[in-house]
Design a protein around this motif. Structure first.
Motif, PDB file in Angstrom:
ATOM      1  N   LYS A  84     -16.553  41.280 -75.384  1.00 25.56           N
ATOM      2  CA  LYS A  84     -16.974  41.281 -73.990  1.00 25.56           C
ATOM      3  C   LYS A  84     -15.879  40.660 -73.137  1.00 25.56           C
ATOM      4  O   LYS A  84     -15.051  39.886 -73.614  1.00 25.56           O
ATOM      5  CB  LYS A  84     -18.263  40.491 -73.839  1.00 25.56           C
ATOM      6  CG  LYS A  84     -19.436  41.121 -74.557  1.00 25.56           C
ATOM      7  CD  LYS A  84     -20.679  40.273 -74.355  1.00 25.56           C
ATOM      8  CE  LYS A  84     -21.844  40.881 -75.122  1.00 25.56           C
ATOM      9  NZ  LYS A  84     -23.040  40.054 -75.006  1.00 25.56           N
ATOM     10  N   GLU A  85     -15.893  41.000 -71.875  1.00 26.74           N
ATOM     11  CA  GLU A  85     -14.878  40.480 -70.951  1.00 26.74           C
ATOM     12  C   GLU A  85     -14.922  38.958 -70.878  1.00 26.74           C
ATOM     13  O   GLU A  85     -13.885  38.305 -70.803  1.00 26.74           O
ATOM     14  CB  GLU A  85     -15.065  41.095 -69.560  1.00 26.74           C
ATOM     15  CG  GLU A  85     -14.694  42.563 -69.489  1.00 26.74           C
ATOM     16  CD  GLU A  85     -13.252  42.825 -69.886  1.00 26.74           C
ATOM     17  OE1 GLU A  85     -12.360  42.074 -69.473  1.00 26.74           O
ATOM     18  OE2 GLU A  85     -13.023  43.803 -70.613  1.00 26.74           O
ATOM     19  N   SER A  86     -16.113  38.379 -70.910  1.00 27.15           N
ATOM     20  CA  SER A  86     -16.222  36.916 -70.835  1.00 27.15           C
ATOM     21  C   SER A  86     -15.611  36.253 -72.067  1.00 27.15           C
ATOM     22  O   SER A  86     -14.959  35.212 -71.969  1.00 27.15           O
ATOM     23  CB  SER A  86     -17.681  36.486 -70.667  1.00 27.15           C
ATOM     24  OG  SER A  86     -18.450  36.915 -71.780  1.00 27.15           O
ATOM     25  N   GLU A  87     -15.797  36.890 -73.248  1.00 26.66           N
ATOM     26  CA  GLU A  87     -15.207  36.354 -74.473  1.00 26.66           C
ATOM     27  C   GLU A  87     -13.684  36.446 -74.420  1.00 26.66           C
ATOM     28  O   GLU A  87     -12.986  35.539 -74.863  1.00 26.66           O
ATOM     29  CB  GLU A  87     -15.736  37.103 -75.690  1.00 26.66           C
ATOM     30  CG  GLU A  87     -17.193  36.813 -75.991  1.00 26.66           C
ATOM     31  CD  GLU A  87     -17.732  37.666 -77.121  1.00 26.66           C
ATOM     32  OE1 GLU A  87     -17.078  38.662 -77.513  1.00 26.66           O
ATOM     33  OE2 GLU A  87     -18.828  37.348 -77.601  1.00 26.66           O
ATOM     34  N   LYS A  88     -13.184  37.544 -73.903  1.00 26.21           N
ATOM     35  CA  LYS A  88     -11.736  37.708 -73.770  1.00 26.21           C
ATOM     36  C   LYS A  88     -11.155  36.657 -72.835  1.00 26.21           C
ATOM     37  O   LYS A  88     -10.103  36.077 -73.112  1.00 26.21           O
ATOM     38  CB  LYS A  88     -11.404  39.105 -73.249  1.00 26.21           C
ATOM     39  CG  LYS A  88     -11.592  40.197 -74.260  1.00 26.21           C
ATOM     40  CD  LYS A  88     -11.202  41.544 -73.667  1.00 26.21           C
ATOM     41  CE  LYS A  88     -11.452  42.671 -74.644  1.00 26.21           C
ATOM     42  NZ  LYS A  88     -11.125  43.974 -74.057  1.00 26.21           N
ATOM     43  N   ALA A  89     -11.840  36.410 -71.748  1.00 27.35           N
ATOM     44  CA  ALA A  89     -11.364  35.412 -70.786  1.00 27.35           C
ATOM     45  C   ALA A  89     -11.379  34.019 -71.405  1.00 27.35           C
ATOM     46  O   ALA A  89     -10.443  33.239 -71.216  1.00 27.35           O
ATOM     47  CB  ALA A  89     -12.231  35.447 -69.529  1.00 27.35           C
ATOM     48  N   GLU A  90     -12.440  33.703 -72.156  1.00 29.54           N
ATOM     49  CA  GLU A  90     -12.518  32.403 -72.837  1.00 29.54           C
ATOM     50  C   GLU A  90     -11.390  32.252 -73.846  1.00 29.54           C
ATOM     51  O   GLU A  90     -10.770  31.187 -73.940  1.00 29.54           O
ATOM     52  CB  GLU A  90     -13.866  32.257 -73.564  1.00 29.54           C
ATOM     53  CG  GLU A  90     -15.018  31.860 -72.684  1.00 29.54           C
ATOM     54  CD  GLU A  90     -16.297  31.685 -73.489  1.00 29.54           C
ATOM     55  OE1 GLU A  90     -16.227  31.183 -74.634  1.00 29.54           O
ATOM     56  OE2 GLU A  90     -17.355  32.063 -72.970  1.00 29.54           O
ATOM     57  N   ARG A  91     -11.145  33.312 -74.601  1.00 27.97           N
ATOM     58  CA  ARG A  91     -10.094  33.268 -75.612  1.00 27.97           C
ATOM     59  C   ARG A  91      -8.726  33.057 -74.975  1.00 27.97           C
ATOM     60  O   ARG A  91      -7.921  32.257 -75.444  1.00 27.97           O
ATOM     61  CB  ARG A  91     -10.106  34.561 -76.416  1.00 27.97           C
ATOM     62  CG  ARG A  91      -9.152  34.551 -77.566  1.00 27.97           C
ATOM     63  CD  ARG A  91      -9.306  35.781 -78.403  1.00 27.97           C
ATOM     64  NE  ARG A  91      -8.380  35.708 -79.525  1.00 27.97           N
ATOM     65  CZ  ARG A  91      -8.214  36.651 -80.399  1.00 27.97           C
ATOM     66  NH1 ARG A  91      -8.921  37.748 -80.320  1.00 27.97           N
ATOM     67  NH2 ARG A  91      -7.344  36.521 -81.371  1.00 27.97           N
ATOM     68  N   LYS A  92      -8.456  33.753 -73.890  1.00 23.52           N
ATOM     69  CA  LYS A  92      -7.175  33.589 -73.189  1.00 23.52           C
ATOM     70  C   LYS A  92      -7.033  32.179 -72.646  1.00 23.52           C
ATOM     71  O   LYS A  92      -5.953  31.588 -72.683  1.00 23.52           O
ATOM     72  CB  LYS A  92      -7.036  34.617 -72.071  1.00 23.52           C
ATOM     73  CG  LYS A  92      -6.687  35.986 -72.569  1.00 23.52           C
ATOM     74  CD  LYS A  92      -6.311  36.913 -71.444  1.00 23.52           C
ATOM     75  CE  LYS A  92      -5.896  38.248 -72.028  1.00 23.52           C
ATOM     76  NZ  LYS A  92      -5.244  39.101 -71.062  1.00 23.52           N
TER      77      LYS A  92
END
Length: 80
Positions: free
Chosen positions: A2-10
């Motif tokens: 999900k986009e939120s997971e990608k943002a958290e990972r970054k």
């Protein structure tokens, strides 16, 4: 992902990059101090070469095996 997971990972990756320097940069800095950093893998390759070398004495081969055993255990315990 999900986009939120990608943002958290970054965001986490960015934090880690702020705290730690790349190994290449550390190697350069230690070279300036006349110190050499080797990875576990590089050390293990040298130990295997020493063990396989016909020029190595028996006590050197035994020492290489003991050292290699230590590094193998270190590598297998690393978190994934």
């Amino acid at each position: 992902m999900k986009e939120s997971e990608k943002a958290e990972r970054k965001a986490r990756e960015k934090e880690v990059r702020k705290k730690f320097r790349p190994i290449e940069q550390l190697k350069e800095e230690f070279e300036k101090l006349n110190m050499k950093i080797e990875t576990d893998y590089e050390i293990m390759v040298k130990l295997i070469s020493k063990f396989n070398s016909s020029a190595s004495m028996l006590d050197e081969k035994v020492a290489a095996l003991y050292d290699l055993e230590y590094y193998v255990h270190q590598v297998t315990r690393m978190p994934q």
